[in-house]
Design a protein around this motif. Structure first.
Motif, PDB file in Angstrom:
ATOM      1  N   TRP A   1       0.820  -1.217   0.000  1.00 48.64           N
ATOM      2  CA  TRP A   1       0.000   0.000   0.000  1.00 48.64           C
ATOM      3  C   TRP A   1       0.851   1.263   0.000  1.00 48.64           C
ATOM      4  CZ3 TRP A   1      -2.848  -2.766   4.508  1.00 48.64           C
ATOM      5  CH2 TRP A   1      -3.732  -3.710   3.988  1.00 48.64           C
ATOM      6  N   LEU A   2       2.036   1.179   0.592  1.00 44.63           N
ATOM      7  CA  LEU A   2       2.889   2.361   0.713  1.00 44.63           C
ATOM      8  C   LEU A   2       3.773   2.603  -0.507  1.00 44.63           C
ATOM      9  CD1 LEU A   2       4.062   1.954   4.424  1.00 44.63           C
ATOM     10  CD2 LEU A   2       2.809   3.913   3.504  1.00 44.63           C
ATOM     11  N   ARG A   3       4.116   1.556  -1.217  1.00 50.03           N
ATOM     12  CA  ARG A   3       5.125   1.666  -2.279  1.00 50.03           C
ATOM     13  C   ARG A   3       4.804   2.772  -3.297  1.00 50.03           C
ATOM     14  NH1 ARG A   3       5.047  -3.277  -3.536  1.00 50.03           N
ATOM     15  NH2 ARG A   3       6.508  -3.851  -1.890  1.00 50.03           N
ATOM     16  N   PRO A   4       3.572   2.883  -3.778  1.00 48.65           N
ATOM     17  CA  PRO A   4       3.300   3.954  -4.752  1.00 48.65           C
ATOM     18  C   PRO A   4       3.407   5.359  -4.176  1.00 48.65           C
ATOM     19  CG  PRO A   4       1.643   2.204  -4.897  1.00 48.65           C
ATOM     20  CD  PRO A   4       2.419   1.960  -3.647  1.00 48.65           C
ATOM     21  N   LEU A   5       3.444   5.477  -2.845  1.00 47.13           N
ATOM     22  CA  LEU A   5       3.561   6.794  -2.218  1.00 47.13           C
ATOM     23  C   LEU A   5       5.013   7.228  -2.008  1.00 47.13           C
ATOM     24  CD1 LEU A   5       0.821   6.400   0.558  1.00 47.13           C
ATOM     25  CD2 LEU A   5       0.619   7.669  -1.589  1.00 47.13           C
ATOM     26  N   MET A   6       5.951   6.316  -2.218  1.00 46.50           N
ATOM     27  CA  MET A   6       7.349   6.635  -1.928  1.00 46.50           C
ATOM     28  C   MET A   6       7.919   7.765  -2.789  1.00 46.50           C
ATOM     29  SD  MET A   6       8.259   5.000   0.737  1.00 46.50           S
ATOM     30  CE  MET A   6       6.585   5.336   1.289  1.00 46.50           C
ATOM     31  N   PRO A   7       7.544   7.888  -4.077  1.00 44.93           N
ATOM     32  CA  PRO A   7       8.049   9.055  -4.837  1.00 44.93           C
ATOM     33  C   PRO A   7       7.624  10.380  -4.225  1.00 44.93           C
ATOM     34  CG  PRO A   7       7.224   7.374  -6.341  1.00 44.93           C
ATOM     35  CD  PRO A   7       6.827   6.934  -4.961  1.00 44.93           C
ATOM     36  N   ILE A   8       6.438  10.418  -3.629  1.00 47.04           N
ATOM     37  CA  ILE A   8       5.982  11.633  -2.955  1.00 47.04           C
ATOM     38  C   ILE A   8       6.894  11.931  -1.772  1.00 47.04           C
ATOM     39  CG2 ILE A   8       4.063  12.726  -1.752  1.00 47.04           C
ATOM     40  CD1 ILE A   8       3.533  12.199  -4.704  1.00 47.04           C
ATOM     41  N   ARG A   9       7.198  10.899  -0.998  1.00 44.36           N
ATOM     42  CA  ARG A   9       8.080  11.091   0.154  1.00 44.36           C
ATOM     43  C   ARG A   9       9.449  11.596  -0.272  1.00 44.36           C
ATOM     44  NH1 ARG A   9      10.617   6.145   3.489  1.00 44.36           N
ATOM     45  NH2 ARG A   9      11.751   6.099   1.517  1.00 44.36           N
ATOM     46  N   GLU A  10      10.001  11.023  -1.346  1.00 44.58           N
ATOM     47  CA  GLU A  10      11.326  11.434  -1.799  1.00 44.58           C
ATOM     48  C   GLU A  10      11.311  12.874  -2.309  1.00 44.58           C
ATOM     49  OE1 GLU A  10      13.946   9.607  -1.221  1.00 44.58           O
ATOM     50  OE2 GLU A  10      12.567   8.148  -0.334  1.00 44.58           O
ATOM     51  N   GLY A  11      10.273  13.247  -3.039  1.00 43.64           N
ATOM     52  CA  GLY A  11      10.178  14.617  -3.524  1.00 43.64           C
ATOM     53  C   GLY A  11      10.075  15.617  -2.383  1.00 43.64           C
ATOM     54  N   ILE A  12       9.265  15.296  -1.376  1.00 48.12           N
ATOM     55  CA  ILE A  12       9.128  16.166  -0.211  1.00 48.12           C
ATOM     56  C   ILE A  12      10.460  16.297   0.516  1.00 48.12           C
ATOM     57  CG2 ILE A  12       8.095  16.314   2.103  1.00 48.12           C
ATOM     58  CD1 ILE A  12       5.563  15.046   0.866  1.00 48.12           C
ATOM     59  N   ALA A  13      11.161  15.193   0.685  1.00 49.26           N
ATOM     60  CA  ALA A  13      12.432  15.212   1.405  1.00 49.26           C
ATOM     61  C   ALA A  13      13.445  16.129   0.723  1.00 49.26           C
ATOM     62  CB  ALA A  13      12.991  13.790   1.518  1.00 49.26           C
ATOM     63  N   ILE A  14      13.514  16.088  -0.608  1.00 51.16           N
ATOM     64  CA  ILE A  14      14.480  16.918  -1.332  1.00 51.16           C
ATOM     65  C   ILE A  14      14.104  18.396  -1.228  1.00 51.16           C
ATOM     66  CG2 ILE A  14      15.358  17.501  -3.625  1.00 51.16           C
ATOM     67  CD1 ILE A  14      15.156  14.527  -4.327  1.00 51.16           C
ATOM     68  N   VAL A  15      12.830  18.722  -1.441  1.00 44.21           N
ATOM     69  CA  VAL A  15      12.404  20.121  -1.391  1.00 44.21           C
ATOM     70  C   VAL A  15      12.644  20.714  -0.005  1.00 44.21           C
ATOM     71  CG1 VAL A  15      10.417  21.667  -1.518  1.00 44.21           C
ATOM     72  CG2 VAL A  15      10.747  19.920  -3.266  1.00 44.21           C
ATOM     73  N   LEU A  16      12.278  19.978   1.040  1.00 44.33           N
ATOM     74  CA  LEU A  16      12.456  20.513   2.394  1.00 44.33           C
ATOM     75  C   LEU A  16      13.938  20.586   2.773  1.00 44.33           C
ATOM     76  CD1 LEU A  16       9.498  18.894   4.375  1.00 44.33           C
ATOM     77  CD2 LEU A  16       9.729  21.254   3.553  1.00 44.33           C
ATOM     78  N   ARG A  17      14.735  19.654   2.301  1.00 51.86           N
ATOM     79  CA  ARG A  17      16.172  19.725   2.589  1.00 51.86           C
ATOM     80  C   ARG A  17      16.798  20.959   1.943  1.00 51.86           C
ATOM     81  NH1 ARG A  17      17.732  15.055   0.701  1.00 51.86           N
ATOM     82  NH2 ARG A  17      18.818  15.711  -1.172  1.00 51.86           N
ATOM     83  N   LEU A  18      16.431  21.227   0.690  1.00 48.29           N
ATOM     84  CA  LEU A  18      16.953  22.415   0.009  1.00 48.29           C
ATOM     85  C   LEU A  18      16.452  23.692   0.677  1.00 48.29           C
ATOM     86  CD1 LEU A  18      16.505  21.268  -3.703  1.00 48.29           C
ATOM     87  CD2 LEU A  18      18.669  21.532  -2.482  1.00 48.29           C
ATOM     88  N   LEU A  19      15.193  23.673   1.106  1.00 44.15           N
ATOM     89  CA  LEU A  19      14.634  24.852   1.772  1.00 44.15           C
ATOM     90  C   LEU A  19      15.372  25.132   3.077  1.00 44.15           C
ATOM     91  CD1 LEU A  19      12.508  27.076   2.055  1.00 44.15           C
ATOM     92  CD2 LEU A  19      10.966  25.376   3.065  1.00 44.15           C
ATOM     93  N   ARG A  20      15.564  24.113   3.887  1.00 42.58           N
ATOM     94  CA  ARG A  20      16.242  24.308   5.175  1.00 42.58           C
ATOM     95  C   ARG A  20      17.692  24.761   4.978  1.00 42.58           C
ATOM     96  NH1 ARG A  20      13.165  18.922   6.825  1.00 42.58           N
ATOM     97  NH2 ARG A  20      11.494  19.814   8.121  1.00 42.58           N
ATOM     98  N   ALA A  21      18.312  24.287   3.905  1.00 39.45           N
ATOM     99  CA  ALA A  21      19.711  24.656   3.651  1.00 39.45           C
ATOM    100  C   ALA A  21      19.844  26.054   3.062  1.00 39.45           C
ATOM    101  CB  ALA A  21      20.349  23.636   2.708  1.00 39.45           C
ATOM    102  N   SER A  22      18.730  26.674   2.670  1.00 39.73           N
ATOM    103  CA  SER A  22      18.793  27.987   2.017  1.00 39.73           C
ATOM    104  C   SER A  22      19.020  29.126   3.008  1.00 39.73           C
ATOM    105  CB  SER A  22      17.492  28.248   1.240  1.00 39.73           C
ATOM    106  OG  SER A  22      16.399  28.429   2.137  1.00 39.73           O
ATOM    107  N   GLY A  23      18.789  28.886   4.290  1.00 42.05           N
ATOM    108  CA  GLY A  23      18.929  29.942   5.291  1.00 42.05           C
ATOM    109  C   GLY A  23      20.264  29.892   6.015  1.00 42.05           C
ATOM    110  N   ARG A  24      20.643  31.014   6.612  1.00 39.04           N
ATOM    111  CA  ARG A  24      21.880  31.095   7.388  1.00 39.04           C
ATOM    112  C   ARG A  24      21.520  31.343   8.853  1.00 39.04           C
ATOM    113  NH1 ARG A  24      25.921  35.892   6.095  1.00 39.04           N
ATOM    114  NH2 ARG A  24      24.276  37.028   7.207  1.00 39.04           N
ATOM    115  N   PRO A  25      21.892  30.426   9.748  1.00 36.99           N
ATOM    116  CA  PRO A  25      21.557  30.593  11.169  1.00 36.99           C
ATOM    117  C   PRO A  25      22.283  31.799  11.768  1.00 36.99           C
ATOM    118  CG  PRO A  25      22.234  28.323  10.676  1.00 36.99           C
ATOM    119  CD  PRO A  25      22.588  29.139   9.493  1.00 36.99           C
TER     120      PRO A  25
END
Length: 251
Positions: A155-179
């Motif tokens: 049931w989960l397998r077809p949802l994995m591309p969504i998870r991977e896409g979200i992970a990349i976008v949020l990783r790039l977003l978090r890395a865009s800022g300077r603490p």
């Protein structure tokens, strides 16, 4: 240190909710008890509810393509590692291909499963998933853990591309800022943004300070008010100065 994140638009809010649900699914999927796998199903149902509110697949593909074009502009930059750049581009291209291969609306195959939708309907009610309400589900829960896990993975397998896409976008977003270190005087902090675009605010504070931020923001001003977490009563505003790390993120 405790990291608090505050999304500044509905799209990022949706991505953060889905990220949290995928993390919960990953945690309970590793368990063997029927209750573990019940939590996986509950999280899948919540994921379907959140994902149905937006054209998530199109948004993710468009954002990944935008980031791919941004990275391509660094191809001739001598300060950028060619290996790291190629790796990032490959990861984005793989995620985009996976998303484009997802047919139809997200989770449509789950919505067409009458057995699962029957569980979803009953599970949305307080105590509605008891064995006398759902005897076939009770029978499934009594199966061997590995058999249940195989069903869940299917049931989960077809949802994995969504998870991977979200992970990349949020990783790039978090890395865009300077603490940057900031000081909230008597628990209050405000900064004028002057219309500067931002999508996510991150506040990191030491656990020993016993202070949790309440964040509000728009394109003109950011307000952070630190409150004392009071599980047994009403939170109170911190009266001491609070040092914290602030990161403003925007893709």
């Amino acid at each position: 240190m405790i990291d608090f994140e505050y999304p500044l638009n509905e799209r990022i809010r949706t991505l953060l909710r889905l990220e949290d649900l995928f993390a919960r699914i990953g945690h309970f999927h590793r368990g063997d008890s029927p209750m573990d796998h019940h939590q996986v199903l509950q999280s899948i149902f919540e994921l379907l509810e959140v994902a149905s509110r937006a054209d998530l697949k199109v948004d993710l593909v468009q954002e990944l393509e935008r980031q791919r074009q941004t990275l391509l502009a660094f191809r001739d930059n001598p300060d950028i590692s060619p290996e790291a750049l190629s790796g990032a581009l490959y990861e984005i291209e793989q995620a985009s291909s996976g998303l484009l291969s997802v047919p139809g609306k997200i989770g449509h195959y789950l919505r067409e499963n009458d057995w699962l939708m029957g569980i979803r309907s009953r599970a949305s009610m307080p105590g509605g998933a008891c064995q006398f309400d759902l005897p076939s589900y009770h029978h499934w829960q009594a199966r061997d853990p590995e058999a249940r896990r195989r069903d869940l993975e299917g049931w989960l397998r077809p949802l994995m591309p969504i998870r991977e896409g979200i992970a990349i976008v949020l990783r790039l977003l978090r890395a865009s800022g300077r603490p940057e270190m900031q000081l909230a005087q008597r628990g209050m902090y405000q900064v004028m943004l002057g219309g500067r675009p931002m999508q996510l605010v991150r506040v990191c504070v030491a656990h020993r300070l016993n202070a949790a931020p309440e964040i509000s923001a728009n394109k003109y001003v950011l307000n952070v008010r630190f409150m004392t977490p009071e599980p047994a009563g009403r939170p109170r505003q911190v009266t001491d100065d609070v040092e914290f790390e602030l990161t403003v993120c925007n893709l």
